[in-house]
Write an enzyme that holds these catalytic residues in place. Structure first.
Site, PDB file in Angstrom:
ATOM      1  N   CYS A  81     -51.022-114.818 -45.579  1.00  0.00           N
ATOM      2  CA  CYS A  81     -50.849-113.924 -44.420  1.00  0.00           C
ATOM      3  C   CYS A  81     -51.793-114.369 -43.311  1.00  0.00           C
ATOM      4  O   CYS A  81     -51.437-114.389 -42.126  1.00  0.00           O
ATOM      5  CB  CYS A  81     -51.187-112.481 -44.781  1.00  0.00           C
ATOM      6  SG  CYS A  81     -50.308-111.805 -46.185  1.00  0.00           S
ATOM      7  N   CYS A  95     -51.221-116.839 -40.243  1.00  0.00           N
ATOM      8  CA  CYS A  95     -50.608-116.395 -38.983  1.00  0.00           C
ATOM      9  C   CYS A  95     -51.286-115.152 -38.385  1.00  0.00           C
ATOM     10  O   CYS A  95     -51.217-114.933 -37.182  1.00  0.00           O
ATOM     11  CB  CYS A  95     -49.140-116.052 -39.194  1.00  0.00           C
ATOM     12  SG  CYS A  95     -48.133-117.404 -39.830  1.00  0.00           S
ATOM     13  N   HIS A  96     -51.859-114.293 -39.232  1.00  0.00           N
ATOM     14  CA  HIS A  96     -52.348-112.988 -38.770  1.00  0.00           C
ATOM     15  C   HIS A  96     -53.810-112.751 -39.124  1.00  0.00           C
ATOM     16  O   HIS A  96     -54.320-113.342 -40.067  1.00  0.00           O
ATOM     17  CB  HIS A  96     -51.574-111.843 -39.448  1.00  0.00           C
ATOM     18  CG  HIS A  96     -50.089-111.965 -39.417  1.00  0.00           C
ATOM     19  ND1 HIS A  96     -49.362-111.705 -38.278  1.00  0.00           N
ATOM     20  CD2 HIS A  96     -49.183-112.281 -40.368  1.00  0.00           C
ATOM     21  CE1 HIS A  96     -48.056-111.856 -38.556  1.00  0.00           C
ATOM     22  NE2 HIS A  96     -47.939-112.215 -39.822  1.00  0.00           N
ATOM     23  N   CYS A 101     -36.266 -80.410 -50.328  1.00  0.00           N
ATOM     24  CA  CYS A 101     -37.653 -80.667 -49.908  1.00  0.00           C
ATOM     25  C   CYS A 101     -38.214 -79.428 -49.214  1.00  0.00           C
ATOM     26  O   CYS A 101     -39.355 -79.024 -49.418  1.00  0.00           O
ATOM     27  CB  CYS A 101     -37.715 -81.834 -48.922  1.00  0.00           C
ATOM     28  SG  CYS A 101     -36.885 -83.349 -49.438  1.00  0.00           S
ATOM     29  N   CYS A 143     -40.052 -76.189 -50.902  1.00  0.00           N
ATOM     30  CA  CYS A 143     -41.494 -76.232 -51.172  1.00  0.00           C
ATOM     31  C   CYS A 143     -42.291 -76.483 -49.893  1.00  0.00           C
ATOM     32  O   CYS A 143     -43.237 -75.770 -49.583  1.00  0.00           O
ATOM     33  CB  CYS A 143     -41.815 -77.342 -52.173  1.00  0.00           C
ATOM     34  SG  CYS A 143     -41.343 -76.959 -53.871  1.00  0.00           S
ATOM     35  N   HIS A 144     -41.926 -77.533 -49.169  1.00  0.00           N
ATOM     36  CA  HIS A 144     -42.839 -78.065 -48.155  1.00  0.00           C
ATOM     37  C   HIS A 144     -42.674 -77.445 -46.768  1.00  0.00           C
ATOM     38  O   HIS A 144     -43.495 -77.676 -45.892  1.00  0.00           O
ATOM     39  CB  HIS A 144     -42.712 -79.594 -48.114  1.00  0.00           C
ATOM     40  CG  HIS A 144     -43.081 -80.225 -49.426  1.00  0.00           C
ATOM     41  ND1 HIS A 144     -44.354 -80.182 -49.919  1.00  0.00           N
ATOM     42  CD2 HIS A 144     -42.333 -80.859 -50.360  1.00  0.00           C
ATOM     43  CE1 HIS A 144     -44.387 -80.791 -51.103  1.00  0.00           C
ATOM     44  NE2 HIS A 144     -43.173 -81.200 -51.394  1.00  0.00           N
ATOM     45  N   ARG A 157     -43.537 -91.433 -54.277  1.00  0.00           N
ATOM     46  CA  ARG A 157     -43.787 -89.986 -54.262  1.00  0.00           C
ATOM     47  C   ARG A 157     -42.482 -89.211 -54.128  1.00  0.00           C
ATOM     48  O   ARG A 157     -42.289 -88.180 -54.768  1.00  0.00           O
ATOM     49  CB  ARG A 157     -44.765 -89.613 -53.140  1.00  0.00           C
ATOM     50  CG  ARG A 157     -45.297 -88.190 -53.268  1.00  0.00           C
ATOM     51  CD  ARG A 157     -46.182 -88.080 -54.503  1.00  0.00           C
ATOM     52  NE  ARG A 157     -46.553 -86.697 -54.850  1.00  0.00           N
ATOM     53  CZ  ARG A 157     -45.856 -85.917 -55.659  1.00  0.00           C
ATOM     54  NH1 ARG A 157     -44.699 -86.330 -56.186  1.00  0.00           N
ATOM     55  NH2 ARG A 157     -46.275 -84.710 -55.962  1.00  0.00           N
ATOM     56  N   CYS A 193     -41.090 -86.391 -56.715  1.00  0.00           N
ATOM     57  CA  CYS A 193     -40.604 -85.060 -56.332  1.00  0.00           C
ATOM     58  C   CYS A 193     -39.208 -84.833 -56.886  1.00  0.00           C
ATOM     59  O   CYS A 193     -38.909 -83.764 -57.413  1.00  0.00           O
ATOM     60  CB  CYS A 193     -40.559 -84.928 -54.809  1.00  0.00           C
ATOM     61  SG  CYS A 193     -42.094 -84.323 -54.088  1.00  0.00           S
TER      62      CYS A 193
END
Lengths: 142, 281, 107
Positions: free
Chosen positions: B98, B101-102, B197, B200-201, B238, B242
């Site tokens: 990586c 180039c960076h 989703c 709950c959230h 994640r 869930c």
């Protein structure tokens, strides 16, 4: 598999009976292991209370990583114990003259139990401090 | 059988979501890392679903929050260090790393705007897509799997460059349809527990689900080190977790569905600061 | 074991008590976990010893027996008597040893 309410209850009952006995054995074994670990560290000497500090969460968000710390100024040796873990001895600490007699780490706790710190002081006496830590069964986090 | 019983147990848990009973989420705690305050609270966009945006950090206990206050306490940094090693490591047929180039610092400002439309590829891009493009097209190296440690470590290193910058994903133009698809996924009930989703959230953040505080499900802190599994967790991993919790069949990591959901969920946190790599339970 | 992370102040006053933080990547395989596929116990491999010495004098030594979390963290305080070098060491059950040092200047 078809589960009627009746045989679901029966199964639940069975699970309860099966688990009750081993749990009490496990309890006795954990107490024995704890007593043995303490005796090995102190050689059976009397242990006073206090004079050292123990920092633990009251409720651990996850039993896999529980931050604990103690401060035992003047201690030569310390044992950190988790009373109901499969092996109660977490770690022994040996402190040199430059040390402040303190340490913090992160430990695994297999359920709600006491975290205990016993210190051997410079004069050969022993003192201990103990704190209960609740390990919760998480919702989606746990 | 065991699965069925635990499904029932979770179903009951879902029904008994209640008011916060114990422990200590905070609406006012300050996240100050090495003297720099990182905002964990922002106003939601006008007309948006949330008036107030709260980072997941605020929903954790004092002890868990403390782990993020110093990069030497934060266990995620062992993986950031791994990311740095990988960044400098030559891999693949082209003899490049990586760093050929960076510089990692070049990526400041990237994390807040991802995922975004990649015009050349005609597709939405998450950071994982960019990393794998570099690996396959420039380095001649193999792809990394979406949520394996090499990838999450690299994502953490690159995300860290933008820590403190506000999330600012675009939701219009070429991604407008993807945004709508993500929104639909967010509000669609799925799985044996028949939950979305939002149940709950959005409807219950701050309340308890069993012994845990539900958060707003913000992703500004990802990748996140979880105390539960002691490693970095990707956004898509994640989402998968869930979906499994509500007994639904998860979409694939890197799938169109999860990328759409990533865009939509990220947009719900527009204005919150990048907090990666965070620590959660 | 990964590259250790240690936080040590670069300078201190003579006699000052400073705080040291250390973190290292390690699975800390407890020996009590079963392999999901084979059902066999995964052999124990934990970091069993961590120590820190200042100019050759041991400040703290930890003998780990189990139950320390994955990616072990240790924080402790020490008094700095003079300028010198703090040497850290971690050793695991597989015989791997990782060491690192940090300089502290008293001025």
């Amino acid at each position: 598999m078809n589960i009627s309410r009746r045989n679901a209850l029966a199964l639940g009952g069975a699970a309860l009976t099966v688990t009750l006995v081993p749990v009490s054995f496990a309890q006795a074994a954990a107490d024995d292991a704890m007593a043995q670990a303490v005796a090995e560290f102190t050689g059976g000497a009397d242990i006073a209370e206090g004079g050292i500090e123990l920092t633990t969460p009251e409720i651990a968000e996850n039993g896999n990583t529980v931050p604990v710390g103690f401060s035992a100024p003047g201690a030569k040796r310390v044992v950190l114990l988790a009373s109901k873990n499969p092996g109660p001895v977490v770690s022994f600490f040996t402190f040199g003259a430059l040390s402040a007699g303190d340490a913090s780490t992160r430990i695994r706790l297999a359920g709600t139990q006491d975290v205990v710190v016993i210190a051997e002081m410079a004069d050969g006496s022993y003192t201990q401090v103990s704190k209960a830590v609740k390990v919760t069964i998480g919702g989606c986090g746990g | 059988m065991k699965k069925l019983l635990s499904t029932v147990a979770l179903g009951i848990a879902a029904l008994t979501i209640g008011q916060a009973a114990s422990a200590d989420p905070s609406r006012t705690a300050k996240l100050v890392i090495d003297g720099t305050e990182i905002s964990t609270h922002a106003k939601g966009m006008a007309g948006g679903p949330l008036d107030e945006l709260y980072s997941g950090w605020l929903f954790r206990s004092d002890e868990t929050r403390a782990l993020q206050l110093d990069d030497f306490d934060n266990p995620a940094f062992v993986f950031v260090d791994d990311g740095e090693t990988l960044f400098n490591k030559v891999d693949g047929s082209e003899g490049k790393s990586c760093s050929s180039c960076h510089e990692a610092g070049d990526f400041k400002g990237l994390r807040p705007v991802l995922p975004r439309w990649n015009e050349a590829k005609g597709k939405i891009y998450s950071m994982e897509n960019y990393i794998n493009d570099c690996r396959t097209e420039r380095m001649g190296a193999d792809k990394w799997k979406w949520s394996k440690p090499k990838m999450t470590s690299m994502v953490a290193l690159i995300s860290l460059q933008s820590r403190g910058l506000p999330i600012n994903v675009a939701t219009d133009g070429p991604v407008a349809d993807i945004y709508e698809k993500g929104k639909e996924l967010y509000y669609t009930r799925v799985g044996q527990l028949d939950m979305a989703c939002s149940n709950c959230h959005e409807d219950n953040y701050g309340n308890m689900i069993r012994a845990d505080h539900l958060s707003q499900g913000q992703i500004n802190g990802f990748p996140t080190y979880r105390l539960k599994n002691a490693k970095l967790n990707s956004i898509h991993a994640r989402f998968k977790g869930c979906m499994k919790n509500i007994r639904a069949k998860p979409y694939g990591q890197g799938s169109d569905e999860f990328q759409a959901l990533e865009l939509y969920v990220a947009s719900r946190g527009n204005g919150l600061s990048v907090e990666a790599p965070s620590v959660r339970n | 074991m990964g590259k250790p992370r240690v936080k040590v102040p670069k300078s201190a006053k003579a006699g000052e008590v400073i705080t040291i933080k250390t973190l290292i990547k390690h699975k800390m395989e407890s020996g009590r976990r079963k392999d999901k596929k084979t059902g066999e116990l995964v052999p124990r491999n934990i970091i069993n010893m961590f120590s820190a010495s200042f100019n050759g004098e041991e400040v703290i030594k930890v003998d780990l027996h189990g139950s320390v979390s994955t990616n072990p963290y240790f924080q402790f305080q020490m008094k700095v008597p003079e300028s010198g070098e703090l040497a850290f060491k971690w050793a695991d059950d597989d015989g791997n040893v990782t060491e690192t040092t940090s300089k502290i200047t008293v001025g």
